[in-house]
Design a protein around this motif. Structure first.
Motif, PDB file in Angstrom:
ATOM      1  N   UNK A  20     -64.193  23.701   5.412  1.00 50.70           N
ATOM      2  CA  UNK A  20     -65.202  23.525   6.463  1.00 50.70           C
ATOM      3  C   UNK A  20     -66.555  23.322   5.788  1.00 50.70           C
ATOM      4  N   UNK A  21     -67.417  22.569   6.416  1.00 54.15           N
ATOM      5  CA  UNK A  21     -68.733  22.259   5.857  1.00 54.15           C
ATOM      6  C   UNK A  21     -69.624  23.493   5.833  1.00 54.15           C
ATOM      7  N   UNK A  22     -70.236  23.722   4.677  1.00 59.31           N
ATOM      8  CA  UNK A  22     -71.220  24.793   4.533  1.00 59.31           C
ATOM      9  C   UNK A  22     -72.603  24.205   4.753  1.00 59.31           C
ATOM     10  N   UNK A  23     -72.797  23.019   4.203  1.00 55.36           N
ATOM     11  CA  UNK A  23     -74.066  22.326   4.418  1.00 55.36           C
ATOM     12  C   UNK A  23     -73.853  20.841   4.192  1.00 55.36           C
ATOM     13  N   UNK A  83     -80.040  27.494   2.466  1.00 53.94           N
ATOM     14  CA  UNK A  83     -79.351  27.876   1.236  1.00 53.94           C
ATOM     15  C   UNK A  83     -77.976  28.463   1.500  1.00 53.94           C
ATOM     16  N   UNK A  84     -76.986  27.584   1.606  1.00 54.98           N
ATOM     17  CA  UNK A  84     -75.624  28.042   1.789  1.00 54.98           C
ATOM     18  C   UNK A  84     -75.300  29.148   0.800  1.00 54.98           C
ATOM     19  N   UNK A  85     -74.789  30.267   1.285  1.00 53.76           N
ATOM     20  CA  UNK A  85     -74.455  31.402   0.426  1.00 53.76           C
ATOM     21  C   UNK A  85     -72.951  31.427   0.245  1.00 53.76           C
ATOM     22  N   UNK A  86     -72.523  31.433  -1.016  1.00 52.03           N
ATOM     23  CA  UNK A  86     -71.110  31.370  -1.331  1.00 52.03           C
ATOM     24  C   UNK A  86     -70.730  32.498  -2.278  1.00 52.03           C
TER      25      UNK A  86
END
Length: 187
Positions: free
Chosen positions: A55-58, A66-69
């Motif tokens: 799925x798209x995070x950004x 700021x997508x956090x992974x």
């Protein structure tokens, strides 16, 4: 990003440590993070694997939120250009480390300087079983950098690696875009 064995588990963290780079790169080349080129638009997307696929995070807007992974997450990087050309995709960590994640020895035979891309065709790295991208240490802010040129000869030289800054050339023969994400220790 670090590539591990035939499954090539690559760590896309602050630095997609890729044992994938085919040759030693020793010369820094200053590049603009978002360079425009007439008639060419670029897009980058970061996806994370969940139970049902990716799925798209950004979608190019990670700079805002700021997508956090979590470190250890499996991710994919997708990109598209609106014109035929050649592309390289890099990961840069917060410590200044860099890794060429595309093209790599799993996607292209030999030492490709850049990968040929067709206009308006999305290319995703890390979605298949032969080459996986994993978020790896160090924790902190990282970025994915897409570098596009009209010809393979205009791509970054085999001994060079990009450093985000301000390109000193008056009219660079490339287009580029970046997205940022935050690698986090699992809680």
């Amino acid at each position: 990003m670090s590539v591990k064995g035939p499954l090539a588990a690559v760590a896309l963290c602050c630095c997609l440590t890729a044992t994938v780079h085919a040759q030693e790169r020793t010369n820094a080349r200053e590049v603009n993070p978002d360079q425009r080129q007439s008639g060419v638009a670029l897009s980058l997307q970061l996806k994370v694997r969940d139970g049902n696929g990716f799925k798209s995070v950004c979608d190019g807007d990670c700079d805002r939120d700021l997508g956090k992974l979590p470190i250890g997450s499996q991710v994919a990087v997708c990109f598209k250009a609106t014109a035929d050309g050649y592309a390289t995709v890099w990961n840069m960590d917060r410590n200044g480390g860099f890794d060429l994640i595309y093209p790599n020895k799993y996607s292209h035979k030999g030492n490709a300087r850049g990968a040929a891309v067709k206009a308006d065709t999305t290319t995703c790295i890390g979605e298949d079983n032969n080459f996986k991208l994993l978020v790896g240490p160090p924790a902190g802010l990282s970025q994915v950098y897409l570098h596009w040129t009209r010809t393979e000869a205009e791509q970054i030289n085999p001994a060079d690696y990009p450093v985000i800054g301000r390109d000193a050339r008056s009219s660079p023969s490339y287009a580029s875009t970046t997205l940022r994400y935050n690698a986090e220790q699992k809680k």
